[in-house]
Design a protein around this motif. Structure first.
Motif, short mmCIF file in Angstrom:
data_model
loop_
_atom_site.label_atom_id
_atom_site.label_comp_id
_atom_site.label_asym_id
_atom_site.label_seq_id
_atom_site.Cartn_x
_atom_site.Cartn_y
_atom_site.Cartn_z
N SER A 161 11.18 40.77 33.51
CA SER A 161 12.08 40.95 32.36
C SER A 161 11.62 40.15 31.14
O SER A 161 12.05 40.43 30.02
CB SER A 161 13.52 40.57 32.73
OG SER A 161 13.64 39.17 32.92
N GLN B 70 10.31 42.17 28.18
CA GLN B 70 11.24 42.82 27.25
C GLN B 70 12.16 41.82 26.55
O GLN B 70 13.00 42.21 25.73
CB GLN B 70 12.06 43.85 28.00
CG GLN B 70 11.18 44.92 28.61
CD GLN B 70 11.97 46.12 29.08
OE1 GLN B 70 13.13 46.28 28.77
NE2 GLN B 70 11.30 46.98 29.83
N ASP B 71 11.98 40.55 26.83
CA ASP B 71 12.85 39.52 26.26
C ASP B 71 12.44 39.21 24.81
O ASP B 71 11.27 39.00 24.52
CB ASP B 71 12.77 38.25 27.11
CG ASP B 71 13.93 37.32 26.85
OD1 ASP B 71 14.26 37.07 25.66
OD2 ASP B 71 14.51 36.82 27.83
N GLU B 72 13.43 39.17 23.94
CA GLU B 72 13.18 38.86 22.52
C GLU B 72 12.46 37.53 22.34
O GLU B 72 11.76 37.31 21.35
CB GLU B 72 14.52 38.80 21.77
CG GLU B 72 15.21 40.13 21.62
CD GLU B 72 14.65 40.92 20.45
OE1 GLU B 72 14.24 40.32 19.45
OE2 GLU B 72 14.61 42.15 20.58
N ALA C 87 4.41 44.27 26.23
CA ALA C 87 5.64 44.85 25.66
C ALA C 87 5.31 46.05 24.78
O ALA C 87 6.01 47.06 24.81
CB ALA C 87 6.39 43.78 24.86
N GLU D 223 4.48 48.99 26.80
CA GLU D 223 5.68 49.57 27.40
C GLU D 223 6.67 50.05 26.33
O GLU D 223 7.83 50.25 26.60
CB GLU D 223 6.35 48.55 28.32
CG GLU D 223 5.51 48.22 29.54
CD GLU D 223 6.23 47.27 30.48
OE1 GLU D 223 7.42 47.01 30.28
OE2 GLU D 223 5.57 46.79 31.41
N VAL E 67 8.63 48.86 24.17
CA VAL E 67 9.65 47.98 23.60
C VAL E 67 9.08 47.13 22.47
O VAL E 67 9.75 46.85 21.48
CB VAL E 67 10.30 47.10 24.69
CG1 VAL E 67 9.29 46.14 25.30
CG2 VAL E 67 11.48 46.35 24.14
N LYS F 203 9.22 46.06 17.60
CA LYS F 203 9.15 44.73 17.02
C LYS F 203 8.09 44.64 15.92
O LYS F 203 8.24 43.89 14.97
CB LYS F 203 8.82 43.69 18.10
CG LYS F 203 9.89 43.51 19.13
CD LYS F 203 11.17 42.98 18.55
CE LYS F 203 11.04 41.57 18.05
NZ LYS F 203 12.33 41.03 17.56
#
Length: 201
Positions: free
Chosen positions: A69, A72-74, A106, A109, A111, A115
């Motif tokens: 995880s 995907q963590d900010e 990221a 993937e 996500v 950003k």
């Protein structure tokens, strides 16, 4: 090129997150990720940790724990690559390197594309000019930050360079053409388009 020790770790340890990071092309051959003892020195010296909830030690712990995880963590976007963590780590680890690799994961993937999409004008400028330059959309803010002097310099940059005996900062047409072909060949333009496509989702 990967060291034999690194290759051995890769062959013997499967495909967990820590080894995927170590086997990434961006990881230095002596990256001490697996030697991390969670002493926290990286976090205590990290400027981002002082001004946000970014915790360099926690990033490494989650990678070593196989916590996917984290990709995907900010939080992985708060590092600004000062490399202070690397300079103080007693076992040769670099949270900066690890964070760069996590960001790339990221982006792979999807996500992460969201950003970085807002910075795509830098890539557009690179494609257009063949060199890195500040996109026009940022000029207004730079004028505010640096005043009329900055704007005057931008308007008269070529003249100033000529007075200093410098050639134009812009590439010759044949050089731009060569860079353009290179950007195509390495998939840069395709990747930029993929990032832009996130706007339409």
């Amino acid at each position: 090129m990967k060291s034999s020790k690194k290759q051995e770790m890769s062959d013997n340890q499967g495909d967990d997150l820590a080894h995927r990071v170590l086997n990434d092309i961006k990881a230095s051959s002596d990256l001490g990720l697996l030697r991390c003892v969670q002493c926290g020195l990286c976090t205590s010296m990290c400027p981002a940790s002082k001004h946000s909830d970014y915790d360099a030690r926690e990033i490494i712990k989650r990678v070593l724990d196989g916590d996917e995880s984290i990709i995907q963590d900010e939080i992985i976007w708060n590092c600004f690559y000062c490399y202070t963590c690397q300079s103080v780590c007693p076992v040769g680890n670099s949270v900066c390197q690890v964070t760069q690799i996590l960001r790339q994961m990221a982006i792979d993937e999807d996500v992460g594309k969201q950003k970085i999409e807002s910075f795509i004008s830098f890539a557009d400028n690179y494609i257009k000019e063949g060199l890195g330059s500040i996109p026009r959309e940022y000029h207004g803010q730079l004028k505010i930050d640096y005043g009329q002097h900055w704007e005057n310099l931008q308007e008269n940059l070529e003249e100033v360079r000529e007075q200093l005996g410098l050639d134009s900062m812009y590439l010759l047409p044949e050089a731009k053409k060569s860079i353009d072909k290179t950007l195509d060949a390495i998939g840069f333009k395709k990747r930029v388009q993929e990032i832009k496509d996130v706007r339409n989702r």
